[in-house]
Design a protein around this motif. Structure first.
Motif, PDB file in Angstrom:
ATOM      1  N   VAL A   2     -12.387   0.822  16.538  1.00 56.94           N
ATOM      2  CA  VAL A   2     -11.836   1.346  15.291  1.00 56.94           C
ATOM      3  C   VAL A   2     -12.639   0.772  14.134  1.00 56.94           C
ATOM      4  N   SER A   3     -12.677   1.490  13.029  1.00 56.19           N
ATOM      5  CA  SER A   3     -13.461   1.065  11.878  1.00 56.19           C
ATOM      6  C   SER A   3     -12.610   1.077  10.620  1.00 56.19           C
ATOM      7  N   PHE A   4     -12.902   0.128   9.736  1.00 52.30           N
ATOM      8  CA  PHE A   4     -12.190   0.034   8.474  1.00 52.30           C
ATOM      9  C   PHE A   4     -13.176  -0.040   7.320  1.00 52.30           C
ATOM     10  N   ASN A   5     -12.870   0.666   6.256  1.00 54.20           N
ATOM     11  CA  ASN A   5     -13.681   0.643   5.034  1.00 54.20           C
ATOM     12  C   ASN A   5     -13.260  -0.550   4.187  1.00 54.20           C
ATOM     13  N   ILE A   6     -13.736  -1.707   4.549  1.00 52.69           N
ATOM     14  CA  ILE A   6     -13.365  -2.919   3.818  1.00 52.69           C
ATOM     15  C   ILE A   6     -14.143  -3.019   2.508  1.00 52.69           C
ATOM     16  N   TYR A   7     -15.407  -2.636   2.551  1.00 55.28           N
ATOM     17  CA  TYR A   7     -16.250  -2.615   1.366  1.00 55.28           C
ATOM     18  C   TYR A   7     -16.598  -1.163   1.059  1.00 55.28           C
ATOM     19  N   HIS A   8     -16.537  -0.772  -0.211  1.00 57.11           N
ATOM     20  CA  HIS A   8     -16.718   0.633  -0.591  1.00 57.11           C
ATOM     21  C   HIS A   8     -18.113   1.181  -0.369  1.00 57.11           C
ATOM     22  N   PHE A   9     -19.143   0.372  -0.505  1.00 60.17           N
ATOM     23  CA  PHE A   9     -20.491   0.922  -0.559  1.00 60.17           C
ATOM     24  C   PHE A   9     -21.304   0.713   0.717  1.00 60.17           C
ATOM     25  N   ILE A  10     -20.640   0.379   1.805  1.00 60.66           N
ATOM     26  CA  ILE A  10     -21.321   0.240   3.087  1.00 60.66           C
ATOM     27  C   ILE A  10     -20.512   0.970   4.149  1.00 60.66           C
ATOM     28  N   PRO A  11     -21.140   1.307   5.263  1.00 63.66           N
ATOM     29  CA  PRO A  11     -20.364   1.938   6.339  1.00 63.66           C
ATOM     30  C   PRO A  11     -19.243   1.010   6.813  1.00 63.66           C
ATOM     31  N   PRO A  12     -18.195   1.563   7.387  1.00 66.99           N
ATOM     32  CA  PRO A  12     -17.042   0.764   7.821  1.00 66.99           C
ATOM     33  C   PRO A  12     -17.429  -0.328   8.828  1.00 66.99           C
ATOM     34  N   ILE A  13     -16.619  -1.383   8.869  1.00 63.97           N
ATOM     35  CA  ILE A  13     -16.817  -2.479   9.818  1.00 63.97           C
ATOM     36  C   ILE A  13     -16.010  -2.172  11.076  1.00 63.97           C
ATOM     37  N   THR A  14     -16.629  -2.392  12.242  1.00 61.00           N
ATOM     38  CA  THR A  14     -16.059  -1.986  13.518  1.00 61.00           C
ATOM     39  C   THR A  14     -15.336  -3.134  14.213  1.00 61.00           C
ATOM     40  N   TYR A  15     -14.178  -2.816  14.779  1.00 63.04           N
ATOM     41  CA  TYR A  15     -13.359  -3.768  15.539  1.00 63.04           C
ATOM     42  C   TYR A  15     -12.976  -3.136  16.872  1.00 63.04           C
ATOM     43  N   THR A  16     -12.694  -3.981  17.859  1.00 59.06           N
ATOM     44  CA  THR A  16     -12.149  -3.518  19.132  1.00 59.06           C
ATOM     45  C   THR A  16     -10.761  -4.110  19.282  1.00 59.06           C
ATOM     46  N   LEU A  17      -9.772  -3.260  19.496  1.00 58.90           N
ATOM     47  CA  LEU A  17      -8.399  -3.723  19.688  1.00 58.90           C
ATOM     48  C   LEU A  17      -8.252  -4.296  21.092  1.00 58.90           C
ATOM     49  N   ASN A  18      -7.581  -5.439  21.199  1.00 59.32           N
ATOM     50  CA  ASN A  18      -7.370  -6.009  22.523  1.00 59.32           C
ATOM     51  C   ASN A  18      -5.908  -6.349  22.791  1.00 59.32           C
ATOM     52  N   GLU A  19      -5.045  -6.085  21.830  1.00 60.32           N
ATOM     53  CA  GLU A  19      -3.630  -6.348  22.053  1.00 60.32           C
ATOM     54  C   GLU A  19      -2.783  -5.400  21.220  1.00 60.32           C
ATOM     55  N   ARG A  20      -1.811  -4.787  21.878  1.00 62.00           N
ATOM     56  CA  ARG A  20      -0.866  -3.892  21.190  1.00 62.00           C
ATOM     57  C   ARG A  20       0.442  -3.958  21.967  1.00 62.00           C
ATOM     58  N   LYS A  21       1.470  -4.472  21.326  1.00 62.36           N
ATOM     59  CA  LYS A  21       2.792  -4.557  21.948  1.00 62.36           C
ATOM     60  C   LYS A  21       3.790  -3.918  20.995  1.00 62.36           C
ATOM     61  N   ILE A  22       4.740  -3.214  21.542  1.00 61.45           N
ATOM     62  CA  ILE A  22       5.763  -2.599  20.704  1.00 61.45           C
ATOM     63  C   ILE A  22       7.103  -3.221  21.080  1.00 61.45           C
ATOM     64  N   ASP A  23       7.843  -3.680  20.087  1.00 61.00           N
ATOM     65  CA  ASP A  23       9.190  -4.198  20.336  1.00 61.00           C
ATOM     66  C   ASP A  23      10.072  -3.885  19.142  1.00 61.00           C
ATOM     67  N   LYS A  24      11.323  -4.255  19.248  1.00 60.93           N
ATOM     68  CA  LYS A  24      12.286  -3.992  18.185  1.00 60.93           C
ATOM     69  C   LYS A  24      12.758  -5.313  17.590  1.00 60.93           C
ATOM     70  N   SER A  25      12.824  -5.353  16.264  1.00 61.27           N
ATOM     71  CA  SER A  25      13.316  -6.555  15.592  1.00 61.27           C
ATOM     72  C   SER A  25      14.845  -6.556  15.593  1.00 61.27           C
ATOM     73  N   ARG A  26      15.416  -7.669  15.200  1.00 61.41           N
ATOM     74  CA  ARG A  26      16.888  -7.773  15.128  1.00 61.41           C
ATOM     75  C   ARG A  26      17.485  -6.787  14.134  1.00 61.41           C
TER      76      ARG A  26
END
Length: 111
Positions: A37-61
């Motif tokens: 996945v990529s995010f536009n952290i800085y406006h004038f350069i191409p987005p910075i790329t990340y790889t997700l390695n954790e995703r958990k879904i739960d419910k809060s109180r």
């Protein structure tokens, strides 16, 4: 200003380069994302790329759906390349980009 915002293509381009919209409409909130996945952290350069390695879904109180997402920076550019706003991807020769992604979304179950 009026001329700049009167063209829908220009407005779409502005929205695509905005970090808020990247995070607000991030697809990994709603489905498992296997690719980088990529995010536009800085406006004038191409987005910075990340790889997700954790995703958990739960419910809060309080009944909110929590979606924590974690990942690591996998961009091949060096920090110097980012600082210089280089538009080409050059394998890191100097200070390698090191970073992590740690996001937590809280969603309302009814909406």
């Amino acid at each position: 200003m009026h001329e700049a915002y009167s063209h829908s293509a220009h407005i779409r381009q502005i929205i695509k380069k905005n970090l808020f919209f990247d995070l607000y409409f991030f697809p990994a909130i709603y489905r498992e994302v296997k690719e980088e996945v990529s995010f536009n952290i800085y406006h004038f350069i191409p987005p910075i790329t990340y790889t997700l390695n954790e995703r958990k879904i739960d419910k809060s109180r309080s009944g909110k759906i929590r979606v924590p997402l974690k990942g690591n920076c996998t961009d091949t550019r060096s920090w110097t390349s980012i600082e210089n706003k280089d538009h080409i991807f050059i394998p890191a020769r100097q200070q390698e980009l090191i970073g992590s992604l740690d996001l937590q979304y809280k969603l309302d179950e009814s909406s």
